[in-house]
Design a protein around this motif. Structure first.
Motif, PDB file in Angstrom:
ATOM      1  N   THR A 229       0.855  -1.145   0.045  1.00  0.00           N
ATOM      2  CA  THR A 229       0.000  -0.074   0.051  1.00  0.00           C
ATOM      3  C   THR A 229       0.881   1.102   0.242  1.00  0.00           C
TER       4      THR A 229
ATOM      5  N   PHE B  82      -4.020  -3.996  -6.568  1.00  0.00           N
ATOM      6  CA  PHE B  82      -4.849  -4.345  -5.195  1.00  0.00           C
ATOM      7  C   PHE B  82      -5.742  -5.375  -5.290  1.00  0.00           C
TER       8      PHE B  82
ATOM      9  N   ALA C  19      -6.360   2.394   0.130  1.00  0.00           N
ATOM     10  CA  ALA C  19      -5.495   2.137  -1.027  1.00  0.00           C
ATOM     11  C   ALA C  19      -4.991   3.619  -1.655  1.00  0.00           C
TER      12      ALA C  19
ATOM     13  N   ILE D  33     -12.548  -1.493  -4.734  1.00  0.00           N
ATOM     14  CA  ILE D  33     -11.373  -0.890  -5.069  1.00  0.00           C
ATOM     15  C   ILE D  33     -11.152  -0.729  -6.634  1.00  0.00           C
TER      16      ILE D  33
END
Length: 457
Positions: free
Chosen positions: A38, A58, A285, A410
């Motif tokens: 991250t 991710f 993120a 995400i």
């Protein structure tokens, strides 16, 4: 074992100490890797010319972890968790090596996909190990210990990962963890030898194969949503929304019945896990990205926000392990969602207007505290609602909901950011979306039931 002996039992008893140590070592190294990725992803995406695929790095790992979870759950139910754990850790190491040696973004993403297979399988196998070796009254303590394994990585992981990427080479944030995991794996393999992990039960091969195929469908479509950010919005959004509908249908057999309807008890436990995971990890993120783009932080200092959140997560998990049953599920739900919601509002404010970056760092610490209180509680409830014959299925369902929720969220926010033109100026859409997910999580949150709670007198 007498009732008095059961009460006195500990996760550090001679019969369990090496298993406890080995399991915590795996969680520890996974924590270092997660926090490191991250922190350094903005640098990696720039170095490999893959800014458009930032979210896929991710989402892809989380998506393929669903396949690992289903396979590990079925393997654990059929033959015990030992073999599933060994294969999962091997895949985790292989993925780290591929990513660490990658020279293009495509190679890097392949490594992340392989790593996801291992990470997902490892999580489920460890949950089943806990269910087989530890009595129910120790489950809260062992999951609190797992969370506490994030303490040291959270203190040094993000900061160190940023420093390594900034002053040495980002590749060592992957290769270094691979080497350490290999060493820990050799030690764990020796320690688990001879430990009884229970006997598996015959599984319906047709059902297992069907579930694996559905997991592949979910993973492929979740990755497709991520890649839609690299398409024109007029094409990307229809592709993403169509994939989302198919995922909702395909994931149903992988979860307890009535999960998407927030059925009381285990279905709501599993659904809540997916919603809060989607909210927290999609927002996290973009925290380092926001700090680096808008406030000029280096990768080293951008890791501070993650460090405070991880410390708060570990501390809150310890509190849950000690006082979770006294607090009760409804109270934990209310406190946790309030903390995560307050954190998201703070970073949303920072994304909209020029404020002190301290608001992001401190605010995100609140989110870590809320998740640390809630996450181990949901795991304890899952085992409390399970029997030995379905511990693998239910553990994998919890992890599948977790990873699918995070991967899809995400990917969707990545598409939204790309549609609005990219850059820190549009990150507000990420935190607004995540705030909406937290509000939605309140529905299953108050339908968790009372499994694992202390008797009411």
């Amino acid at each position: 074992m007498t009732g008095e002996q059961a009460v006195a039992a500990s996760i550090w008893d001679r019969s369990r100490v090496w298993v406890t140590t080995g399991a915590i070592a795996l969680i520890f190294l996974a924590a270092i890797e997660a926090l490191a990725v991250t922190t350094v992803m903005p640098i990696v995406s720039e170095a490999l010319d893959g800014e458009a695929l930032y979210a896929v790095a991710f989402a892809g790992t989380l998506a393929t972890s669903v396949i690992g979870m289903v396979a590990s759950g079925a393997w654990s139910d059929a033959r015990g968790p030992r073999g599933a754990l060994y294969v999962a850790v091997s895949l985790f190491i292989a993925g780290l090596l591929v990513s660490g040696f990658a020279v293009t973004m495509d190679q890097f993403l392949i490594g992340r996909l392989v790593q996801g297979l291992g990470a997902g399988g490892q999580t489920v196998a460890l949950y089943v190990v806990v269910a087989r070796l530890y009595p129910p009254h120790l489950h809260g303590r062992i999951f609190a210990a797992f969370a506490a394994a994030w303490v040291v990585p959270s203190m040094v992981g993000p900061f160190l990962a940023g420093a390594v990427a900034e002053h040495i080479d980002w590749r060592w944030t992957f290769l270094g963890v691979a080497v350490l995991t290999a060493i820990a794996f050799l030690m764990i393999a020796v320690r688990l030898r001879g430990v009884s992990l229970g006997h598996g039960e015959p599984q319906n091969l047709r059902v297992v194969v069907t579930r694996l195929l559905l997991a592949v469908v979910v993973a492929v479509l979740a990755v497709l949503i991520g890649f839609s950010a690299d398409m024109r919005p007029s094409i990307g959004w229809p592709v993403a929304l169509g994939a989302l509908v198919v995922i909702a249908v395909a994931v149903l057999p992988l979860l307890p019945k009535r999960t998407l309807r927030a059925g009381r008890g285990l279905p709501s436990v599993v659904l809540m896990r997916g919603l809060v995971a989607g909210s927290f990890f999609a927002a996290e993120a973009y925290i380092p990205y926001l700090l680096m783009e808008r406030y000029g932080f280096t990768a080293t200092w951008a890791g501070l926000a993650l460090m405070f959140a991880a410390l708060a997560w570990a501390g809150a998990s310890e509190l849950q392990g000690r006082f979770g049953e006294r607090l009760g599920n409804h109270r934990i739900t209310l406190i946790s969602l309030a903390l995560v919601g307050a954190a998201l509002l703070s970073v949303l404010t920072a994304a909209l207007i020029e404020v002190s970056p301290a608001l992001i760092v401190v605010g995100w610490g609140l989110a870590g505290g809320g998740m640390g209180l809630l996450y181990p509680r949901l795991t304890v409830l899952t085992l409390a609602y399970s029997e030995e014959r379905n511990q693998g299925f239910n553990s994998s369902a919890l992890s599948i909901s977790d990873s699918t929720g995070a991967a899809v969220s995400i990917a969707l926010v990545g598409l939204a950011v790309a549609t609005l033109g990219g850059g820190a100026g549009v990150f507000w859409i990420v935190f607004l979306f995540c705030t909406a997910l937290v509000l939605l999580a309140a529905i299953p949150g108050f339908r968790l039931g009372h499994a694992a709670e202390a008797p009411r007198v």
